[in-house]
Design a protein around this motif. Structure first.
Motif, PDB file in Angstrom:
ATOM      1  N   PRO A  83      36.650 -18.125  30.824  1.00  0.00           N
ATOM      2  CA  PRO A  83      34.903 -16.908  30.555  1.00  0.00           C
ATOM      3  C   PRO A  83      35.593 -15.743  29.963  1.00  0.00           C
ATOM      4  N   TYR A  84      33.946 -15.360  29.691  1.00  0.00           N
ATOM      5  CA  TYR A  84      34.116 -14.205  29.168  1.00  0.00           C
ATOM      6  C   TYR A  84      33.965 -12.310  30.285  1.00  0.00           C
ATOM      7  N   THR A  85      34.181 -13.279  31.908  1.00  0.00           N
ATOM      8  CA  THR A  85      33.588 -12.244  32.649  1.00  0.00           C
ATOM      9  C   THR A  85      35.190 -11.661  33.511  1.00  0.00           C
ATOM     10  N   ASP A  86      36.741 -12.680  32.407  1.00  0.00           N
ATOM     11  CA  ASP A  86      37.193 -12.766  33.073  1.00  0.00           C
ATOM     12  C   ASP A  86      38.448 -12.417  32.128  1.00  0.00           C
ATOM     13  N   ILE A  87      37.558 -11.427  30.944  1.00  0.00           N
ATOM     14  CA  ILE A  87      38.283 -10.958  29.737  1.00  0.00           C
ATOM     15  C   ILE A  87      38.175  -9.104  30.160  1.00  0.00           C
ATOM     16  N   PRO A  88      38.954  -8.430  30.397  1.00  0.00           N
ATOM     17  CA  PRO A  88      39.344  -7.472  30.285  1.00  0.00           C
ATOM     18  C   PRO A  88      38.130  -6.771  29.179  1.00  0.00           C
ATOM     19  N   GLY A  89      36.837  -6.436  29.276  1.00  0.00           N
ATOM     20  CA  GLY A  89      36.863  -4.851  28.456  1.00  0.00           C
ATOM     21  C   GLY A  89      35.511  -5.651  27.571  1.00  0.00           C
ATOM     22  N   PHE A  90      35.848  -7.137  27.783  1.00  0.00           N
ATOM     23  CA  PHE A  90      34.417  -8.074  26.822  1.00  0.00           C
ATOM     24  C   PHE A  90      33.157  -8.287  27.363  1.00  0.00           C
ATOM     25  N   PRO A  91      32.043  -8.037  26.412  1.00  0.00           N
ATOM     26  CA  PRO A  91      30.843  -8.269  26.132  1.00  0.00           C
ATOM     27  C   PRO A  91      30.619  -9.528  26.865  1.00  0.00           C
ATOM     28  N   VAL A  92      29.517  -9.513  27.948  1.00  0.00           N
ATOM     29  CA  VAL A  92      29.057 -10.789  29.074  1.00  0.00           C
ATOM     30  C   VAL A  92      27.879 -11.244  28.308  1.00  0.00           C
ATOM     31  N   SER A  93      27.603 -12.684  28.129  1.00  0.00           N
ATOM     32  CA  SER A  93      25.838 -12.640  28.412  1.00  0.00           C
ATOM     33  C   SER A  93      25.679 -13.106  29.060  1.00  0.00           C
ATOM     34  N   THR A  94      24.322 -12.565  28.811  1.00  0.00           N
ATOM     35  CA  THR A  94      23.519 -12.842  29.972  1.00  0.00           C
ATOM     36  C   THR A  94      21.992 -13.535  29.791  1.00  0.00           C
ATOM     37  N   VAL A  95      21.892 -14.195  28.559  1.00  0.00           N
ATOM     38  CA  VAL A  95      20.825 -14.729  28.047  1.00  0.00           C
ATOM     39  C   VAL A  95      21.185 -16.267  28.341  1.00  0.00           C
ATOM     40  N   PRO A  96      20.061 -17.204  28.823  1.00  0.00           N
ATOM     41  CA  PRO A  96      20.162 -18.658  28.966  1.00  0.00           C
ATOM     42  C   PRO A  96      20.308 -18.927  27.728  1.00  0.00           C
ATOM     43  N   GLY A  97      20.884 -19.961  28.284  1.00  0.00           N
ATOM     44  CA  GLY A  97      21.708 -21.376  26.489  1.00  0.00           C
ATOM     45  C   GLY A  97      22.937 -20.044  25.394  1.00  0.00           C
ATOM     46  N   HIS A  98      23.397 -19.381  26.781  1.00  0.00           N
ATOM     47  CA  HIS A  98      24.882 -18.453  26.029  1.00  0.00           C
ATOM     48  C   HIS A  98      25.461 -18.739  27.221  1.00  0.00           C
ATOM     49  N   GLU A  99      26.593 -19.632  27.498  1.00  0.00           N
ATOM     50  CA  GLU A  99      27.386 -20.325  28.341  1.00  0.00           C
ATOM     51  C   GLU A  99      28.049 -18.984  28.767  1.00  0.00           C
TER      52      GLU A  99
END
Ligand SMILES: O=P(O)(O)O[C@@H]1C[C@H](O)[C@@H](CO)O1
Length: 281
Positions: free
Chosen positions: A46-62
């Motif tokens: 998951p992007y949330t586990d990758i330090p410094g990675f931009p995290v998607s906040t939009v429905p339809g983007h896992e």
């Protein structure tokens, strides 16, 4: 702007989690992330586990990075992306693409959901991207703005020929073999920042400019991929009609975008599996 060393750090983090070395990178647009289901022996981060990675906040983007095999090749697939309208500077959107480069990716496949500007296009058509207009770039939105690190690429990269001719030819042939011809198009994509959909006059302006489909992504990724010497293939799914008439009561909306993505997802899964199998990287 992430420095070379910061990109290297994120890349090392990813390398510590995976067993494979991807050579093809894939970015999945709105509602198009089902392609991840085709990836064999996946490692999912998951992007949330990758330090410094931009995290998607939009429905339809896992918001997941999926490593594994597709069409017999090692791939890294972005199940969802981030967009400038979420508040990310384009340089931040560039980071995953630069990590892919340092991981060994040589070819980038980008997909998106887009509105049909070309009046001949129908909802559900798929468009091979032959070129783009960086309309956001006219207002200074370009991930290559800022100090240039030659380890990524040159100060002044050429953008003509960005969408690989051989890949476009191959895509047409793969699509033909899959009987996709009745809904296959090839055209020009344009990017505005969003998140508002276009006004009628903006849509008419895009038509005059020679745009066939319009969206809110892809161009920053392509600029950065081209800058660092990747081969590129792009495909838009025409998820909705752009409203071209002042008195129309129809309006673009994200629900329709996701719905069309769902309807075409099986076809696109098959197409990309075959396409990746056959591309030279
Ligand atoms: O990520 P993509 O470009 O596929 O997403 C498009 C643009 C907006 O994020 C959204 C609008 O419905 O779909």
């Amino acid at each position: 702007m992430a420095s070379y060393e910061e990109v290297e750090q994120v890349t090392k983090f990813l390398q510590s989690k995976i067993k494979t070395q991807p050579i093809v990178g894939i970015v999945c647009g709105s509602g198009l992330g089902k392609l991840a289901e085709e990836v064999q022996d996946p490692t999912i981060i998951p992007y949330t586990d990758i330090p410094g990675f931009p995290v998607s906040t939009v429905p339809g983007h896992e918001g997941k990075l999926v490593f594994g095999k597709l069409g017999g090749k090692e791939v890294v697939l972005m199940q969802g992306r981030s967009h400038c309208y979420e508040g990310y500077p384009p340089q931040k959107i560039a980071l995953p693409i630069r990590c892919m480069k340092l991981l060994g990716v040589r070819t980038l496949l980008v997909t998106n959901a887009a509105g049909g500007i070309n009046r001949k296009y129908k909802v559900g058509d798929v468009m091979i991207i032959k070129d783009h207009i960086n309309l956001a770039g006219f207002a200074g939105v370009n991930p290559l703005v800022g100090p240039n690190d030659e380890r990524f690429g040159p100060r002044f990269p050429a953008m003509s020929g960005s969408y690989d001719k051989k890949y476009r030819d191959l895509a047409r042939s793969v699509a033909k073999n899959m009987n996709m011809e009745s809904y296959l198009q090839e055209g020009v994509y344009s990017m505005m920042v969003g998140p508002a959909f276009e006004t009628v006059t903006e849509c008419r302006l895009l038509e005059i400019l020679g745009v066939d489909a319009t969206g809110m992504s892809t161009v920053p990724e392509v600029l950065v991929a081209r800058h660092c010497g990747m081969k590129i293939f792009g495909m838009s799914l025409i998820t909705n009609e752009c409203i071209m008439e002042y008195d129309s009561t129809a309006f673009a909306n994200h629900e329709e975008v996701l719905q069309t993505g769902k309807q075409r997802s099986e076809d696109l899964k098959k197409f990309f599996s075959k396409f990746v199998e056959q591309i030279e990287v």
